[in-house]
Design a protein around this motif. Structure first.
Motif, PDB file in Angstrom:
ATOM      1  N   SER B 264       0.839  -1.200   0.000  1.00 28.50           N
ATOM      2  CA  SER B 264       0.000   0.000   0.000  1.00 28.50           C
ATOM      3  C   SER B 264       0.875   1.251   0.000  1.00 28.50           C
ATOM      4  O   SER B 264       1.990   1.250   0.491  1.00 28.50           O
ATOM      5  N   ARG B 536      -3.267   4.152  -7.766  1.00 24.63           N
ATOM      6  CA  ARG B 536      -3.693   4.917  -6.596  1.00 24.63           C
ATOM      7  C   ARG B 536      -5.196   4.851  -6.410  1.00 24.63           C
ATOM      8  O   ARG B 536      -5.711   5.156  -5.351  1.00 24.63           O
ATOM      9  N   TRP B 538      -6.982   2.350  -6.206  1.00 20.79           N
ATOM     10  CA  TRP B 538      -7.383   1.031  -5.744  1.00 20.79           C
ATOM     11  C   TRP B 538      -6.724   0.704  -4.420  1.00 20.79           C
ATOM     12  O   TRP B 538      -5.537   0.916  -4.246  1.00 20.79           O
ATOM     13  N   ASN B 539      -7.520   0.214  -3.475  1.00 20.24           N
ATOM     14  CA  ASN B 539      -6.968  -0.266  -2.214  1.00 20.24           C
ATOM     15  C   ASN B 539      -6.879  -1.783  -2.304  1.00 20.24           C
ATOM     16  O   ASN B 539      -7.867  -2.491  -2.135  1.00 20.24           O
ATOM     17  N   GLU B 542      -7.565  -4.137   0.820  1.00 15.27           N
ATOM     18  CA  GLU B 542      -8.962  -4.309   1.235  1.00 15.27           C
ATOM     19  C   GLU B 542      -9.875  -4.632   0.062  1.00 15.27           C
ATOM     20  O   GLU B 542     -11.102  -4.600   0.196  1.00 15.27           O
ATOM     21  N   ARG B 544     -10.846  -3.091  -2.689  1.00 16.09           N
ATOM     22  CA  ARG B 544     -11.892  -2.153  -3.120  1.00 16.09           C
ATOM     23  C   ARG B 544     -11.259  -0.937  -3.792  1.00 16.09           C
ATOM     24  O   ARG B 544     -10.086  -0.615  -3.557  1.00 16.09           O
ATOM     25  N   GLU B 546     -10.566   2.946  -4.465  1.00 16.98           N
ATOM     26  CA  GLU B 546     -10.353   4.060  -3.539  1.00 16.98           C
ATOM     27  C   GLU B 546     -10.846   5.310  -4.258  1.00 16.98           C
ATOM     28  O   GLU B 546     -10.131   5.868  -5.086  1.00 16.98           O
ATOM     29  N   GLN B 548     -11.348   8.434  -3.666  1.00 18.44           N
ATOM     30  CA  GLN B 548     -10.829   9.806  -3.556  1.00 18.44           C
ATOM     31  C   GLN B 548      -9.679  10.080  -4.518  1.00 18.44           C
ATOM     32  O   GLN B 548      -9.518  11.198  -5.000  1.00 18.44           O
TER      33      GLN B 548
END
Lengths: 313, 552
Positions: B264, B536, B538-539, B542, B544, B546, B548
């Motif tokens: 991350s 950036r 995508w998380n 987790e 999912r 992202e 923002q």
């Protein structure tokens, strides 16, 4: 490019100077002094003193060196101890046959060896590749005089196509030149062809494994064009290196070949001068051959920049 | 959904590619299809068979090593495997094209790039010389190369990596093929360049309606460009699905593991640790002299500054990340600190001892205290030495007895997660990750005060990468060695570093805690770097998106 060339030529001067120094020292390192060598064993002390004075041998070594160098630069290479003829004249008369033999050999060799090597690389691992390489190994490992006498036996004595010995200059009779020069050229070329064919094969093979060859295939370039246009030019630097050093080694082959075919060239003059301990002649021949080596090196370096745009000095 | 689906451009059915020597399949029973205008990403670790698949489609498998033993490949309706060599040659560049990983070696070094792109037109019999030249110049403009005329006459070595990749892309797309295969096309590029190239491929894809088969190991890139994703492992397809399905709802445990391994960009919470200062660098600079003139003997020109005067501090038990793109001076800095290259000026204090100016002889006792782990585990270990001797060589040089050194080698091997039984083996008997562990053990054998890790995990697959990172962190916390961690990868830096120094053009532009530098960068260049980091949006941890962060 011109600036580079000028710089490279300028750089050969100190090298030549060092060679001259060594050649000069040679005469003074030999047993006895030059005067006793020149005068021979039977000379009387008076004769020796006379020679010493005449040659300026009583001056300091540095002065002798500068005097000697000055004479050479003016083209005065001295007199042969043996024939008492001017050395410059002796060398001049022998230059033509050797030069034409060397040029013919390099030309023939490249015309044969490079296609041979490229073909072998292209057919790598197949029977034709192995055959070509077997011929190359054979050519490389057969002594020059064996090749020479073998060719004479087959093509002169048996077939009668070529004269057994002798040499006619190109300027005198072009047809006779071809008849007399063919066998010596073939003899001298064998080793050279083997050497260049092998390096061509391995360099081209190496380049064929490079990524940009894959790129060329991916864009649909035909195989022949890949080998000839992309691989060969990239393989040029190692090939030129070997062609250059091979040309330098040719000088050894020239001595043997000229003896086998009885050609009045520099190679035989080298042998004669050494056997006769003709020091002024030996000195001049060493200087000349060194100059040739240096010029070959220079040519190789310049060719690098022609074939590979990344090489810029 | 009324519009008919675009035509299938590439269809692979039951493809099996086997090693000729052993008959072992490197790709087994693979089926997939790519439609016009679509980007299908093939993701996998090294040895997954993704590159072999792409070469099979192009008909470029090495005939001496690999052979297609089953299956069918059709490109634009034409059967690739049944085509004659001449038919295949004509299909290349006109129907299917390929962009390769390494733009440094993908171009012929002794021909101008203009001639190389024109060659595509020439061998496919298009236009006369003048028309070809015009078309190439137009194509150079389409790939946004500045000053196409000048580029046309340039040789590859005169261009940057990004420019060369644009040339390769020009070459691949100048005949508007239906299918573009991109094999890790941005892996060798800096992140900011990578971003530009990805944007360019997308732009041209939209303009020409090209189907793109995009091969990569980088989930960050995948999350930005993929319409659909194929996950491969050891020659087999693990999973295929839309981007969101595979990244958010992976059905296979292997996919879950891969996605979750992506580091991350948000640093984990970490107590501000660090003990006493172990390394202090002040005003350290390096310039390389350029010589010209008679063989470099006579004139000496002013040098090129590879490293401007730099200050840096490293505490015991701390990992300081040095982040930057190629040419930023990060490796020069590390090598100067190691005294592998002599610094031009400045001071290096190692635990209070000044080592910058020491002679090689005086430096020798201090060498032990500075150790390095290099990038490429395949080349940094002597292939002719057993692991035991590789690890013990340093201590033996410093007078440790053979028994003690060998015993310690065993302990170290266990510490880095390998077994003592492996001491008698040679490097080639290990995987890349295992070799890097051996390299770490070798460095630790001398009980250094400072360990330099120069891109030490860059050559490793993500799953292995996270293990090696955990190992380095553990060693640092446990032994209190200070680690200088050099990387181009912000994600890796975020995960392992306490503090980060960002370098550009031989200068440190920003230093701070990892959290501060990554969450609130003060220097515009740092912001640019972070913005260019792929994925950036995508998380991964987790599973999912992202929302923002803006996607590409």
């Amino acid at each position: 490019m011109l600036g580079y060339l000028a710089r490279r030529v300028a750089m050969t001067l100190p090298v030549m100077g060092v060679v001259a120094l060594i050649v000069f020292a040679l005469l003074h390192l030999a047993p006895g002094d030059p005067a006793s060598i020149m005068a021979g064993d039977a000379a009387s002390p008076a004769e020796l003193a006379e020679i010493r004075a005449r040659l300026g041998l009583d001056a300091p070594l540095a002065v002798q060196f500068v005097t000697w160098l000055g004479q050479i630069l003016q083209g005065n290479l001295g007199l042969s101890l043996h024939s008492h003829k001017p050395v410059a004249e002796m060398i001049g008369s022998r230059l033509g046959p050797t030069l034409s033999l060397a040029v013919a050999t390099v030309t023939v060799s490249l015309l044969v060896a490079i296609p041979m090597g490229v073909y072998a690389a292209w057919r790598r691992g197949r029977l034709s590749d192995r055959l070509v390489m077997a011929v190359a190994v054979l050519g490389f490992s057969t002594p020059v005089f064996v090749v020479g006498y073998g060719l004479i036996y087959l093509l002169s004595l048996k077939a009668g196509w070529f004269p057994v010995q002798g040499f006619t200059a190109l300027t005198i009779d072009p047809i006779r030149f071809l008849r007399t020069a063919t066998l010596p050229t073939l003899t001298l070329s064998t080793v050279y062809i083997a050497l260049v064919a092998r390096i061509t094969r391995s360099s081209v093979l190496e380049v064929l494994g490079e990524d940009f060859v894959r790129t060329a295939r991916a864009k649909g370039v035909p195989e022949a064009r890949i080998v000839l246009r992309h691989a060969l030019r990239n393989a040029a630097v190692p090939i030129v290196t070997v062609v250059g050093s091979g040309a330098a080694f040719l000088i050894g082959g020239v001595v043997v070949t000229e003896s086998v075919f009885n050609i009045p060239g520099l190679g035989r003059l080298v042998v004669e001068s050494v056997l006769a301990r003709d020091y002024p002649l030996i000195q001049s021949l060493i200087l000349l051959l060194s100059l040739v080596y240096i010029l070959i090196n220079l040519a190789v370096d310049v060719l690098y920049t022609v074939f590979d745009p990344r090489i810029r000095y | 959904m009324t519009a008919p689906a675009p035509a299938e451009v590439l269809r692979i059915e039951g493809l099996t590619v086997s090693l000729k020597a052993t008959g072992q399949p490197t790709v087994a029973d693979l089926s997939l299809a790519v439609r016009a205008g679509e980007t299908l990403c093939v993701v996998g670790e090294s040895g997954s068979g993704k590159s072999v698949t792409s070469l099979a489609v192009m008909g470029l498998l090495d005939p001496a090593a690999l052979a297609v033993t089953a299956g069918r490949i059709t490109v634009d309706g034409e059967d690739v495997l049944a085509a004659s060599p001449e038919q295949l040659r004509r299909m290349r560049a006109t129907r299917m094209s390929m962009v390769f990983q390494e733009p440094m070696t993908a171009l012929n070094p002794v021909e101008t790039v203009g001639a190389q792109v024109e060659e595509v037109l020439k061998v496919h019999g298009i236009g006369d010389a003048a028309a070809r030249r015009r078309q190439v110049l137009e194509m150079f403009a389409s790939v946004h190369l500045p000053n196409p005329e000048r580029i046309h006459a340039s040789y590859p070595h005169q261009l940057s990596g990004g420019q060369r990749q644009r040339i390769v892309i020009s070459m691949a797309l100048i005949l508007r093929p239906k299918l573009l295969i991109a094999d890790e096309p941005t892996t060798a590029l800096d992140v900011t360049t990578q971003r530009q190239i990805l944007l360019l491929i997308r732009e041209l894809q939209e303009r020409f309606g090209t189907a793109v088969l995009f091969i990569t190991h980088d989930f960050g890139v995948v999350s930005e460009i993929a319409d659909r994703i194929v996950v491969m492992n050891r020659g087999r397809m693990v999973e295929i699905g839309s981007r969101d399905d595979v990244l958010a709802r992976p059905s296979q445990s292997y996919t879950r593991m891969l996605v979750a391994s992506v580091p991350s960009l948000v640093p984990p919470e970490r107590a501000p640790g660090g003990g006493s200062e172990v390394l202090t660098v002040a005003g350290l600079a390096k310039s390389y002299g350029q010589t010209r003139g008679l063989g470099g003997i006579l004139r000496r020109k002013a040098g090129v500054a590879a490293l401007h005067p730099t200050d840096m501090r490293l505490a015991r038990g701390e990992i300081l990340g040095i982040v930057g793109e190629s040419g930023s001076g990060k490796t020069t800095l590390a090598r100067c600190i190691m005294r592998l290259v002599p610094p031009s000026s400045g001071s290096i204090r190692l635990d209070g001892t000044e080592i910058a100016g020491l002679s090689n002889a005086a430096l020798r006792p201090h060498r032990r205290r500075l150790q390095i782990v290099f990038q490429d585990p395949f080349r940094s270990l002597n292939a002719r030495m057993r692991v035991r001797d590789l690890i013990a060589e340093g201590p033996l040089n410093f007078g440790v007895s053979r028994e003690a050194a060998y015993a310690r080698a065993g302990e170290l091997l266990e510490r880095v997660g390998l077994s003592r039984e492996m001491l008698g083996r040679f490097p080639h008997q290990f995987s890349g990750g295992q070799r890097q562990r051996i390299a770490i053990a070798r460095a630790l054998a001398l009980e250094p005060d400072v360990l330099v890790a120069d891109e030490s995990v860059s050559a490793l697959d993500v799953s292995v990468q996270s293990q090696v990172l955990a190992l380095l962190r553990g060693i640092c916390d446990e032994s209190g060695v200070g680690i200088l961690f050099i990387t181009h990868d912000l994600r890796v830096a975020a995960q392992i570093c306490d503090r980060i120094a960002v370098m550009r053009r031989g200068e440190v532009v920003e230093t701070g805690t990892a959290a501060a530098v990554l969450a609130a960068p003060t220097h515009p260049y740092t912001r640019e770097l972070i913005a260019a980091a792929p994925g950036r949006g995508w998380n991964f941890a987790e599973f999912r998106a992202e929302p923002q962060a803006a996607a590409l």
